[in-house]
Design an enzyme around this catalytic site. Sequence first.
Site, short mmCIF file in Angstrom:
data_model
loop_
_atom_site.label_atom_id
_atom_site.label_comp_id
_atom_site.label_asym_id
_atom_site.label_seq_id
_atom_site.Cartn_x
_atom_site.Cartn_y
_atom_site.Cartn_z
N CYS A 1 0.75 -1.25 0.20
CA CYS A 1 0.10 -0.07 -0.03
C CYS A 1 0.96 1.05 -0.14
O CYS A 1 2.10 1.35 -0.06
CB CYS A 1 -0.85 0.00 0.96
SG CYS A 1 -0.38 0.22 2.72
N CYS B 1 -4.52 -0.34 -2.14
CA CYS B 1 -5.06 0.76 -2.44
C CYS B 1 -4.56 1.37 -3.74
O CYS B 1 -3.94 0.65 -4.63
CB CYS B 1 -4.40 1.85 -1.54
SG CYS B 1 -2.88 2.24 -1.83
N CYS C 1 2.58 0.49 -8.77
CA CYS C 1 3.34 -0.80 -8.44
C CYS C 1 4.01 -1.08 -9.80
O CYS C 1 3.54 -1.06 -10.96
CB CYS C 1 2.49 -1.96 -8.46
SG CYS C 1 3.12 -3.41 -8.08
#
Length: 144
Positions: free
Chosen positions: A12, A84, A91
């Site tokens: 996250c 999230c 990412c």
Amino acid sequence: MKDNKIRVLFLCTGNSCRSQMAEGYARHLGDNLFSVRSAGIEAHGKNARAVTIMAEDEVDISQQESTLMTKETLEWANVVITLCGHADEHCPVLPPNTFKEHWPLADPAKAIGNEEEIMCQFRAIRDDIKHRVSNMINEDFCER
């Protein structure tokens, strides 16, 4: 003896609430199935309210660390779960054969209201995460 556990990374934004709770539940409920880590795009430090509400459910996350995502951590994981939108969007490209799943969860650290209302929002996210981790175990996540 080779460890056949699935290596799960919960990711996250700040590694302070949601990913910490997910790591705690994965260890608590699925220790026989998973090796677990959590990390953040940034490291904000653990949120004291997250530690408190997890302790209410008899899961101790007080010794977990708020860590930054690294290339090595991503390479370690078989499964990356983003918790999230920010982490999902930021990412990096994952190594081949790494499974990625997204759990779109609100950030309880941004909850507003009096202390009781804020803690209620933390508990709601905690319970959602517990349900999702339980589903990972019960739905034979290993076969995905």
